[in-house]
Design a protein around this motif. Structure first.
Motif, mmCIF file in Angstrom:
data_model
loop_
_atom_site.group_PDB
_atom_site.id
_atom_site.type_symbol
_atom_site.label_atom_id
_atom_site.label_comp_id
_atom_site.label_asym_id
_atom_site.label_seq_id
_atom_site.Cartn_x
_atom_site.Cartn_y
_atom_site.Cartn_z
ATOM 1 N N VAL A 166 2.964 8.996 -3.390
ATOM 2 C CA VAL A 166 1.707 8.297 -3.646
ATOM 3 C C VAL A 166 0.543 9.258 -3.436
ATOM 4 O O VAL A 166 0.375 9.816 -2.346
ATOM 5 C CB VAL A 166 1.548 7.097 -2.676
ATOM 6 N N VAL A 194 -4.011 5.012 -3.616
ATOM 7 C CA VAL A 194 -3.990 3.603 -4.034
ATOM 8 C C VAL A 194 -5.439 3.134 -3.979
ATOM 9 O O VAL A 194 -6.052 3.139 -2.913
ATOM 10 C CB VAL A 194 -3.094 2.732 -3.131
ATOM 11 N N THR A 226 -2.505 2.334 -8.692
ATOM 12 C CA THR A 226 -1.720 3.293 -7.911
ATOM 13 C C THR A 226 -1.659 4.600 -8.688
ATOM 14 O O THR A 226 -1.381 4.597 -9.879
ATOM 15 C CB THR A 226 -0.273 2.767 -7.711
ATOM 16 N N GLY A 247 0.842 -1.199 0.000
ATOM 17 C CA GLY A 247 0.000 0.000 0.000
ATOM 18 C C GLY A 247 0.876 1.248 0.000
ATOM 19 O O GLY A 247 2.084 1.176 -0.254
ATOM 20 N N PRO A 248 0.262 2.410 0.309
ATOM 21 C CA PRO A 248 0.979 3.681 0.243
ATOM 22 C C PRO A 248 2.301 3.678 1.023
ATOM 23 O O PRO A 248 3.309 4.202 0.543
ATOM 24 C CB PRO A 248 -0.009 4.668 0.860
ATOM 25 N N ILE A 255 4.944 1.474 -0.777
ATOM 26 C CA ILE A 255 5.330 2.113 -2.044
ATOM 27 C C ILE A 255 6.263 3.287 -1.742
ATOM 28 O O ILE A 255 7.343 3.415 -2.337
ATOM 29 C CB ILE A 255 4.077 2.599 -2.828
ATOM 30 N N THR A 272 -4.697 -3.423 -7.511
ATOM 31 C CA THR A 272 -4.880 -1.999 -7.201
ATOM 32 C C THR A 272 -4.564 -1.139 -8.422
ATOM 33 O O THR A 272 -3.923 -1.585 -9.376
ATOM 34 C CB THR A 272 -3.898 -1.550 -6.087
ATOM 35 N N ALA A 295 5.558 0.865 -7.648
ATOM 36 C CA ALA A 295 4.138 1.203 -7.482
ATOM 37 C C ALA A 295 3.258 -0.030 -7.341
ATOM 38 O O ALA A 295 2.102 0.071 -6.922
ATOM 39 C CB ALA A 295 3.673 2.020 -8.678
ATOM 40 N N GLY A 296 3.787 -1.185 -7.700
ATOM 41 C CA GLY A 296 3.040 -2.440 -7.590
ATOM 42 C C GLY A 296 4.052 -3.564 -7.563
ATOM 43 O O GLY A 296 5.257 -3.336 -7.737
ATOM 44 N N ASN A 350 -2.112 -2.341 -11.889
ATOM 45 C CA ASN A 350 -1.428 -3.480 -11.267
ATOM 46 C C ASN A 350 -2.226 -4.778 -11.383
ATOM 47 O O ASN A 350 -3.455 -4.767 -11.390
ATOM 48 C CB ASN A 350 -1.195 -3.204 -9.777
#
Ligand code: DHE
Length: 517
Positions: free
Chosen positions: A238, A241, A229, A104-105, A108, A227, A202-203, A222
Motif C-alpha cells: 500500500v 489510502v 487506494t 485501511g493500510p 489491506i 477511499t 484494496a477495498g 472504491n
C-alpha cells in the motif's frame, strides 16, 4: 363452537404444528459464514452485501440460494432450508451492514497473498508478438484467457477473483497485468511467465483500477470504504489510502479513476459530491501543475500551496456530481454525465472549470465513448443506456453533430485508428443479439451483424493493427468471434464461458483512440 372460536383454535393449531422460522442471521452463521465470512464481506465466496449483490448479473439471489451457482462452489440449499427461510435470508442479505469495518493500510496489507511458486521469466515463455496479446475476461466461470492475437491460440487460462469488473490494466511494457473484482481484489499476473504473482484486497467494494504513466502505481477506486487506494505495482504494497472527502466535508464513493498519460496523473470523479480530483503521479512533472500556474483561480492557488509532491491532490469543483466520464485524447477536457442521465458537462481540466453543457438525454454511457477524426474535425461518440441511439459530438464546438438510431440501447462502442468503422452493440432489449457496424465518415450503419440469433452479442476489441475485430457472444456456452475488420466476414469462433471484455496489450498501452482506457 362459534366461528370466531373456531378460527382462533385453528390459529393455535397452525402455530403448534408449523416449525418456528429460523432467524436469517442464524441461518447465515450456520450455513453461509464459512465461505462468505462471518461479517458478510467474503471469504472463499464473494461478499454478500447490497453493494455487491445489486451488481451481480445472472440468476436472482433467491434462485442462487435455492439452486446454487453454476461453475462455482456455491451449492443449492433448497433441501436444507425452507422456501420462506430462503426468502427471509435473501432479504436480510440485501440490507446494508450496520457497521463498515475499517479497511485501511493495515487490513489491506494483511490481505495480500503472494504466489509462493511464482518464478519470474526473463523473457516470454511463449513465441508470439508480446504487443498483440489479447485478454478475454470470461465471467461465466471467473477466468481470463490469454490469446495470441495472431494465431488466436489460447496461451493460458487463469482463475480470477469472483466477478471481475472494468478493464484489466497493463504495465507500460506489457509484461504484467492487473485485474480487479467487484469485491475489491486486485490480482497481479505475469504475462511473460503465465503465472499469478499475487493478489490483495484494496477495498471491500470497488469500481475500477488505473495504472500510473510510469507503471509504478495502481489506483483503486472504491465504493466501500469511501477511499482511493494506491498500490505499488512492484509488490502490491500500500502506497497510500486517501479518504474521499469533498472540500465541503462530504464523504463520497469514487465513480471511477483513470490515468491521464499526458498529465502524469490520475483523474477521478466523486460520485456523491460535485468534485473531480487530479492526483499527481510524478511530482517533478510540470503538466500537472500547468493549470494551477496559469489560472488565477483562488482554489488553484490553494492547491499549489497544499501540494505534497507525489500523490498531491487537486480539486476541481463542478455543478453536480459526475457519474460516468470520458476524456479527449489530449486529456485537456473531461466529458461527464450528470446523475439525472439527461445531459453531459465538459470540464476544462487545465483551468479547472466547466465550459459547456451537452444535451444528452437517455443516460449516456460516456465511459464507453471513443473518438476519431471525421473530415477535418475530431469527434467523439457515446452510446446511451436507456435509448437506442448513439450521439456524435464535435469536440471543438461541443455540438451534438448527429444522433444515430440503433436497434436498441447499447453498452460498448469500439473502433481502431486503422479501420473505417465503429462497432456498436445493442445490449438491452429484444435485439441484444445485434452488432452494428457504422461508417466513421458518413455515420451510416453499413452492416448489422446477428451472429447468434437470441444470444447477447457485445463488446468489441481489435487486434494490434486493427485488421480483426473480436466480438463476445456473452453466454455461458458463448464464444469470441474473430471478424475480418475490412470484409466483416467471420474468420474464427473461439468457445468461451460468458466472455465479456477483451483487451489488447498494444491498443491499451498506446491509448488507442478507438478503445477505452
Ligand atoms: Fe461496467 C467498465 C461502471 C455495469 C461490464 N464499467 C466500466 C468502467 C466503469 C464502469 C466506471 C470503466 C472501468 C475501467 O475499465 O477502468 N459498469 C459501470 C456502472 O456504473 C454500471 C452501469 C453499474 C454497475 O453495475 O456498477 C456497470 N459493467 C456493468 C455491467 O453490468 C457489465 C455489462 C457486466 C459486469 O461485468 O458487471 C459491465 N464494465 C464492464 C466491462 C468493462 C466495464 C466489460 C470494461 C470495458 C472496456 O472495454 O474497458
Amino acid at each position: 363452537m362459534t366461528p370466531s372460536r373456531l378460527l382462533s383454535s385453528l390459529a393455535v393449531l397452525v402455530a403448534l404444528t408449523t416449525p418456528a422460522l429460523a432467524d436469517p442471521a442464524q441461518i447465515y452463521a450456520e450455513e453461509c459464514a464459512m465461505c462468505h465470512g462471518g461479517d458478510r464481506l467474503g471469504g472463499t465466496g464473494p461478499a454478500l452485501i447490497p453493494e455487491t449483490l445489486s451488481r451481480m448479473r445472472g440468476p436472482h439471489l433467491h434462485d442462487v440460494i435455492a439452486h446454487g451457482r453454476a461453475a462455482t462452489q456455491m451449492p443449492g440449499f433448497e433441501d436444507v432450508i425452507s422456501e420462506t427461510e430462503i426468502a427471509a435470508l435473501a432479504e436480510w442479505l440485501n440490507t446494508p451492514l450496520n457497521e463498515i469495518p475499517a479497511w485501511g493500510p493495515e487490513q489491506i496489507a494483511a490481505s495480500a497473498t503472494m504466489n509462493a511458486g511464482y518464478v519470474a521469466a526473463p523473457a516470454p515463455v511463449w513465441d508470439a508478438d508480446p504487443m498483440n496479446i489479447t485478454l478475454v475476461v470470461e465471467t461465466g466461470d471467473h477466468h481470463v484467457s490469454v490469446l495470441d492475437g495472431d494465431s488466436w491460440d489460447v496461451l493460458d487460462r487463469f482463475e480470477t477473483p469472483f466477478a471481475v469488473h472494468g478493464g484489466p490494466k497493463f504495465t507500460p511494457d506489457g509484461h504484467f497485468v492487473f485485474v480487479m473484482s467487484r469485491d475489491g481484489w486486485v490480482q497481479k499476473y505475469d504475462l511473460w511467465s503465465l503465472q499469478e504473482v499475487g493478489r490483495v484486497r484494496a477495498g471491500l467494494n470497488s469500481r475500477n483500477i488505473a495504472m500510473s504513466h510510469d507503471g509504478k502505481w495502481l489506483a483503486v477506486a472504491n465504493y466501500l470504504p469511501q477511499t482511493l487506494t494506491i498500490l505499488s505495482t512492484e509488490d502490491l504494497s500500500v502506497a497510500r489510502v486517501m479518504d474521499v472527502i469533498s472540500k465541503s466535508g462530504q464523504t463520497s464513493r469514487v465513480s471511477a479513476v483513470y490515468q491521464a498519460p499526458q498529465r502524469q496523473s490520475f483523474i477521478l470523479a466523486l460520485k456523491d459530491a460535485p468534485e473531480i480530483w487530479e492526483v499527481a503521479t510524478d511530482p517533478e512533472a510540470d503538466p500537472v501543475y500547468e493549470g494551477f500556474v496559469h489560472s488565477r483561480e483562488k482554489d488553484m492557488v490553494e492547491a499549489i500551496a497544499s501540494s505534497e509532491g507525489l500523490f498531491a491532490r487537486r480539486r476541481i469543483e463542478t455543478a453536480e456530481p459526475i457519474d460516468d466520464f470520458f476524456f479527449t485524447p489530449d486529456y485537456r477536457f473531461l466529458i461527464g454525465a450528470a446523475r439525472d442521465g439527461a445531459h453531459g458537462v465538459v470540464v476544462n481540466l487545465n483551468v479547472g472549470r466547466e465550459i459547456a453543457k451537452l444535451p444528452l438525454p437517455g443516460m449516456p454511457h460516456l465511459g464507453s465513448g471513443i473518438s476519431w477524426i471525421r473530415g477535418d474535425t475530431r469527434v467523439m461518440a457515446t452510446p446511451h443506456l436507456r435509448e437506442g441511439k448513439l450521439s456524435v459530438i464535435d469536440i471543438e464546438s461541443w455540438e451534438v453533430l448527429s444522433t444515430i438510431e440503433t436497434e436498441g440501447p447499447g453498452f460498448f462502442l469500439r473502433s481502431h485508428e486503422n479501420t473505417p468503422y465503429v462497432w456498436a452493440d445493442v445490449f438491452f432489449g429484444p435485439n441484444k443479439d445485434v452488432m452494428h457496424v457504422i461508417d466513421k465518415q458518413s455515420l451510416e450503419i453499413v452492416k448489422t451483424l446477428r451472429p447468434e440469433p437470441g444470444a447477447t452479442v457485445a463488446h468489441v476489441e481489435f487486434d494490434r493493427d486493427g485488421t480483426h475485430a473480436l466480438v463476445s457472444i456473452w453466454e455461458e456456452d458463448g464464444a469470441v468471434i474473430v471478424y475480418d475488420a475490412a470484409t466483416l466476414e467471420e474468420v474464427k469462433r473461439l468457445p468461451m464461458n460468458k466472455p465479456s471484455g477483451k483487451y489488447n496489450v498494444w491498443n491499451k498501452i498506446t491509448f488507442s483512440e478507438g478503445t477505452s482506457h
